[in-house]
Every structure is written in structure tokens, then in C-alpha cells.
Design a protein around this motif. Structure first.
Motif, mmCIF file in Angstrom:
data_model
loop_
_atom_site.group_PDB
_atom_site.id
_atom_site.type_symbol
_atom_site.label_atom_id
_atom_site.label_comp_id
_atom_site.label_asym_id
_atom_site.label_seq_id
_atom_site.Cartn_x
_atom_site.Cartn_y
_atom_site.Cartn_z
ATOM 1 N N ASN A 310 0.797 -1.257 0.058
ATOM 2 C CA ASN A 310 -0.019 0.114 -0.069
ATOM 3 C C ASN A 310 0.849 1.135 -0.165
ATOM 4 N N GLY A 311 0.555 2.194 -0.694
ATOM 5 C CA GLY A 311 1.338 3.465 -0.975
ATOM 6 C C GLY A 311 2.107 3.487 -1.844
ATOM 7 N N LYS A 340 -4.053 -4.860 -6.720
ATOM 8 C CA LYS A 340 -4.498 -3.853 -5.961
ATOM 9 C C LYS A 340 -4.899 -2.692 -6.930
ATOM 10 N N ASP A 343 -5.119 4.399 -6.989
ATOM 11 C CA ASP A 343 -5.861 5.281 -5.912
ATOM 12 C C ASP A 343 -5.273 6.450 -5.852
ATOM 13 N N THR A 345 -4.040 9.488 -3.624
ATOM 14 C CA THR A 345 -3.662 9.586 -2.329
ATOM 15 C C THR A 345 -4.290 10.496 -1.259
ATOM 16 N N GLN A 356 -1.238 6.458 -6.374
ATOM 17 C CA GLN A 356 -0.536 5.112 -5.779
ATOM 18 C C GLN A 356 -1.199 3.829 -6.083
ATOM 19 N N TRP A 358 -2.873 0.762 -3.805
ATOM 20 C CA TRP A 358 -3.728 0.596 -2.565
ATOM 21 C C TRP A 358 -4.590 -0.567 -2.680
ATOM 22 N N ASP A 359 -4.926 -1.130 -1.468
ATOM 23 C CA ASP A 359 -6.064 -2.292 -1.450
ATOM 24 C C ASP A 359 -7.443 -1.553 -1.921
#
Length: 414
Positions: A310-311, A340, A343, A345, A356, A358-359
Motif C-alpha cells: 500500500n502506498g 490492488k 488510488d 493519495t 498510488q 492501494w488495497d
């Protein structure tokens, strides 16, 4: 329907198909282009909501019922034809029922069969390669129960033709399901997989849950209720053969009783036991599955370092054909890579908000529209995916920015 904790077995039928395709220039905001097309259409290649009168059979144009026992797994049931063990309930469900009875005098590997149940497959009626494959189901409760939703490669030559277990549950683990792949050199008890458990001791038998895989080139990702818990790629096989990109698979639903892995029912197991299936579907995007997204200077949308944490920043990078650049566009508006979602941020909507990995959460910060003008738009912010500073150097971070129509906001999927 093999498991990491069982012996090898003889497979009969199963399997599948479908998937998904999954950044802004610094500068003064300008009016967005008027040419904003509808989201990329999704294609449902297989769907069954099990609508029909109570007591009727599953649609025979989609499903075949297998018959017989399974000596290889030492299962205890006999799979029957007809509606005695598999029938619609009139409320939009297929109910597969395991019964402790043998009125027809069926013979099993161990003698007179003690149980009957059902196993349905789509072999010869639906087979596919890649896609988002899901079933919404409620599993039975009890020691010795073994419900599964899975797939087999065609033509079936197990394990060389491959097996994808979307979901298996064994009764002694009421809070846990397993997702596994089986192939040459990693089958039976050597299958490669992982488990997912509900929190706080909840049991899967207490309600309906959605079990899915997203299957793309060189990648299979498992989820429960939209939460990703496992991804497998050829790198996980230790040099063994990945057999999931060169053949179609078909689907299987069944409820087994007993066997090497779950063990036999005991005095506390209640019959009849039921696997209730609300829906099964396979979907793809019209932009196809697992494809690169090319932009400025012909470079690709890339997950930095192929890191699925993540990220992890999403950047521009020279196209290299790796999983870090293999994106699927989902029917839910997501864009996914490495299991994933793309996304924004901190759920940002301002110009310059970075993107990014992310889940997948289902949030609006993970929704994207691919337009006919080659924009990739986050509708929540009404901004375009953009290359920061119009810089085509490898490693340039992607962001969202007011849509300008510039080359730094133009993307081609595939």
C-alpha cells in the motif's frame, strides 16, 4: 477442488474466465475537454442469477450435473443427477444439498454410499481465459462439509492442465476459506495458495459472501467481499510451469462430504446441509484484460519497483511487459495491477494529488473513466490522470490535474 493439505486426486471437471484494466501535468487549470465519453463498457461473458420456479433444475444450457463418487479424495458422497440434490429455491438461489441418505442404492468406493450431493460444471458450455470470476454464496456448517467454487483447464489432463480454486471451505474451519492453484509439480498437498479468515470469529455459514478471482496474464488475484488476500504470479512457482495463460478454463460448483482434507462428518454434523448460491458471473472489459497503459513519449503506467505494498507510487516508465505494467479495467470502475487498485493519495481532489497503489476499497478515490478522447478521469475530482511536469523521464510520478487535453494526459490501453 484440491487443497494445500490434501493428497493428489483425480479431477473430473471445472473452470472460467474474465478480467479488468487497471495522471496530470503541473500547470494552470484550464477548461476540461467537452468530449467526455462514457466509461469503458464491460462485457458479461457468463452470468446466472438462478431465477426460476422452486424445485426446477439449474439452466441446462449453462450447467451439467456430474454423477458418481470420488475415490481419489476419499469423499463420502455420491453426486446425483436431477433435482434431488441441486434445485432452484424460487427466490433467486441455486441450492446444492448434501443428504445423509441413499434411497437409490448408489455404490461408492467404500461400499454402499452414505450420502448424496451435487456437482455442476460448465464444461463444453462455457469456457474462458482471463477475467473477473465471482460467486456469491452461503456455505454450510458442520464437520466434514467441503463446499467449493473452482475451475479446471481444458482439455482436462490434471494436474498438467491446471486448476484454480476460487474458494474452498472445510467444516472444521468455519471462519476460513482457501484460494489455491494446482499445476504440474505443485498439485494436491503441494498446491500453492493462501487462506482468508473473517474477523472476530465470524463464520462464513452465517451469511452470503462474494468469492472472486481476477485472472490476467501472469497473475491471479483472490478476494473475499472485495478484499484482496492473495496474488500468485509465475515467480511464486519456483521454476515450475505456469499453465494459466495458454488455455480456457471452465467453472465448477460442488458440495463434497468427507475426504482426506475435511475429514468425515461426526455426530454433530446436521443434515441436510446446503450450499446456497446467489449468483455466478464472469466479466471482462471491452479494453481487455491485463494490458499496458501507454502515455507520454510512449511510456507506460508503472507500479514503482513492482512493489504491491500500500502506498507504492504509480509512475511513468519505459514499457517492459512486466506485471507492474499489466492493468485491468474492472466492471466497478477500478484499475488494478498486482492485485490492488489505482488510488488517489489521501482521497485528494486538488490539482497535484498524487496516485498510488492501494488495497481495493470501493471508494470514489479508486474510480476511473476511460474516455473516447483517451483521457483517464477520476469522476470524484473531475480531473485527469496526468504526468507531473509534462516530464517523460522514467520514474516521473503520476497525479491528477484539471483536464487540459495535453499529451501528458493522453493514454492508450493496450
Amino acid at each position: 477442488m484440491s487443497s494445500p493439505r490434501r493428497m493428489l486426486r483425480r479431477c473430473l471437471f471445472a473452470a472460467l474466465s474474465a478480467a479488468l484494466v487497471g495522471a496530470a501535468a503541473v500547470g494552470p487549470a484550464q477548461a476540461r475537454p467537452a468530449d467526455r465519453a462514457a466509461p469503458a463498457a464491460t462485457v458479461t461473458t457468463f452470468s446466472d442469477d438462478f431465477d426460476g420456479p422452486a424445485g426446477s433444475a439449474a439452466d441446462p444450457s449453462k450447467w451439467t450435473q456430474e454423477t458418481g463418487d470420488n475415490v481419489s479424495n476419499h469423499e463420502r458422497e455420491y453426486y446425483t443427477s436431477g433435482t434431488g440434490n441441486a434445485a432452484l429455491d424460487g427466490q433467486g438461489h441455486l441450492v446444492i444439498t448434501a443428504r445423509k441418505e441413499n434411497p437409490a442404492g448408489y455404490q461408492c468406493w467404500y461400499g454402499s454410499c452414505q450420502y448424496t450431493s451435487a456437482r455442476l460444471n460448465t464444461a463444453g458450455k462455457f469456457e474462458a481465459r482471463y477475467g473477473h470470476v465471482e460467486a456469491r454464496m452461503k456455505v454450510p456448517r458442520g464437520q466434514g462439509m467441503w463446499p467449493a467454487f473452482w475451475m479446471l483447464g481444458t482439455p482436462v489432463n490434471w494436474p498438467d492442465s491446471g486448476e484454480i480454486d476460487v474458494m474452498e471451505n472445510v467444516g472444521f474451519e468455519p471462519s476460513t476459506v482457501h484460494g489455491t492453484i494446482h499445476g504440474p509439480g505443485y498439485s494436491g498437498s503441494d498446491g500453492i495458495g493462501a487462506a482468508y479468515s473473517l474477523p472476530n470469529g465470524q463464520a462464513f455459514a452465517d451469511g452470503f459472501h462474494t468469492f472472486a478471482v481476477d485472472w490476467a496474464p501472469n497473475s491471479i488475484t483472490w478476494s473475499v467481499d472485495g478484499t484482496v488476500y492473495e496474488q500468485r504470479t509465475p515467480a511464486d512457482l519456483g521454476g515450475k510451469t505456469w499453465v494459466y495463460d495458454d488455455r480456457p478454463f471452465f467453472l465448477i460448483l460442488n458440495l463434497a462430504v468427507g475426504g482426506y482434507w475435511p475429514g468425515d462428518p461426526d455426530a454433530g454434523t446436521r443434515f441436510p446441509a446446503q450450499l446456497v448460491v446467489d449468483s455466478v458471473s464472469v466479466t471482462t472489459s471491452d479494453t481487455a484484460a491485463g494490458l499496458p497503459i501507454r502515455g507520454l513519449a510512449g511510456k507506460c503506467v508503472d507500479v514503482a519497483g513492482a512493489n504491491s505494498a500500500n502506498g507504492t507510487p504509480v509512475q511513468l516508465y519505459g514499457c517492459n511487459g512486466t506485471a507492474a505494467q499489466s492493468w485491468t479495467v474492472g466492471s466497478d470502475g477500478t484499475m488494478r495491477a498486482l492485485g490492488k487498485c489505482l488510488d488517489v493519495t489521501d482521497r485528494g481532489t486538488a490539482d497535484g494529488s498524487t496516485v498510488q497503489l492501494w488495497d481495493c476499497t470501493g471508494g470514489t478515490d479508486q474510480k476511473w473513466t476511460v474516455t473516447g478522447a483517451h483521457d483517464i478521469v477520476n469522476p470524484q475530482a473531475d480531473k485527469c490522470l496526468d504526468v507531473t511536469g509534462n516530464n517523460s523521464a522514467d520514474g516521473t510520478r503520476l497525479q491528477i490535474w484539471s483536464c487540459t487535453g495535453g499529451a501528458d494526459q493522453k493514454w492508450t490501453v493496450g
